[in-house]
Scaffold this motif. Structure first.
Motif, PDB file in Angstrom:
ATOM      1  N   VAL A 127     -12.192   3.724 -12.126  1.00  0.00           N
ATOM      2  CA  VAL A 127     -12.856   4.096 -11.061  1.00  0.00           C
ATOM      3  C   VAL A 127     -12.181   5.308 -10.276  1.00  0.00           C
ATOM      4  O   VAL A 127     -11.838   6.291 -11.207  1.00  0.00           O
ATOM      5  CB  VAL A 127     -11.886   3.031 -10.033  1.00  0.00           C
ATOM      6  N   TYR A 159      -7.059  -0.128  -4.383  1.00  0.00           N
ATOM      7  CA  TYR A 159      -7.902   1.635  -4.196  1.00  0.00           C
ATOM      8  C   TYR A 159      -7.684   2.084  -3.404  1.00  0.00           C
ATOM      9  O   TYR A 159      -7.307   3.341  -3.627  1.00  0.00           O
ATOM     10  CB  TYR A 159      -8.923   1.095  -5.812  1.00  0.00           C
ATOM     11  N   TYR A 175     -16.361   1.087  -8.931  1.00  0.00           N
ATOM     12  CA  TYR A 175     -15.669   0.382  -9.611  1.00  0.00           C
ATOM     13  C   TYR A 175     -16.176   0.117 -10.842  1.00  0.00           C
ATOM     14  O   TYR A 175     -17.155   0.377 -11.390  1.00  0.00           O
ATOM     15  CB  TYR A 175     -15.078  -0.652  -8.734  1.00  0.00           C
ATOM     16  N   GLN A 199     -12.117  -2.565 -14.929  1.00  0.00           N
ATOM     17  CA  GLN A 199     -10.562  -3.308 -13.927  1.00  0.00           C
ATOM     18  C   GLN A 199      -9.354  -3.200 -14.905  1.00  0.00           C
ATOM     19  O   GLN A 199      -9.411  -2.110 -16.048  1.00  0.00           O
ATOM     20  CB  GLN A 199     -10.803  -4.727 -14.885  1.00  0.00           C
ATOM     21  N   ASN A 251     -10.115  -4.605  -5.686  1.00  0.00           N
ATOM     22  CA  ASN A 251     -10.634  -3.363  -4.498  1.00  0.00           C
ATOM     23  C   ASN A 251     -10.104  -2.965  -3.294  1.00  0.00           C
ATOM     24  O   ASN A 251      -9.676  -1.432  -3.623  1.00  0.00           O
ATOM     25  CB  ASN A 251     -12.376  -3.493  -4.334  1.00  0.00           C
TER      26      ASN A 251
END
Length: 131
Positions: A100, A27, A62, A65, A24
């Motif tokens: 995302v 990002y 989110y 994946q 995470n």
């Protein structure tokens, strides 16, 4: 969408966590990268070194994946800009799948004093330019 800036990133092994997907925090780094790259692109013909941008707030969803080797397309555009703040939207895609989405509120500062600087017409013109 108009005024959308796009960047492509290929996921490397350094960006993978113990769950075998993009961490995470990666990002957030990518968000900073595309925002600063977009600003540099917008100001390449008319540099504005008297200003710097800092993050005030991130909102990140989110959804899916990304894994090693994925090619990620990042799209960003500028939203409402007033006072000292500017909203920036970002979306991360693998192919046509939204992974995302994020909204970041940036504040503009004077690059010498690091005090808030009101966003004036010269900056608004840059942020709203079709390129």
């Amino acid at each position: 969408m108009k005024n959308v800036f796009t960047l492509t990133i290929t996921v490397s092994s350094e960006e993978i966590d113990t769950l075998q997907h993009v961490n995470n925090l990666v990002y957030v780094k990518w968000m900073d990268k595309i925002a600063t790259t977009h600003w540099a692109y917008l100001t390449k013909d008319n540099p504005l070194p008297q200003y710097v941008w800092v993050v005030m707030r991130h909102e990140i969803d989110y959804l899916k994946q990304a894994v090693l080797g994925d090619e990620i397309t990042v799209k960003t555009w500028v939203g409402e800009t007033r006072g000292i703040t500017s909203v920036r939207f970002m979306e991360f895609y693998k192919d046509d799948v939204l992974l995302v989405k994020a909204k970041t509120i940036w504040a503009m500062l004077d690059s010498q004093t690091y005090k808030p600087a009101r966003i004036r017409e010269n900056v608004l013109k840059v942020l709203q330019t079709e390129k």
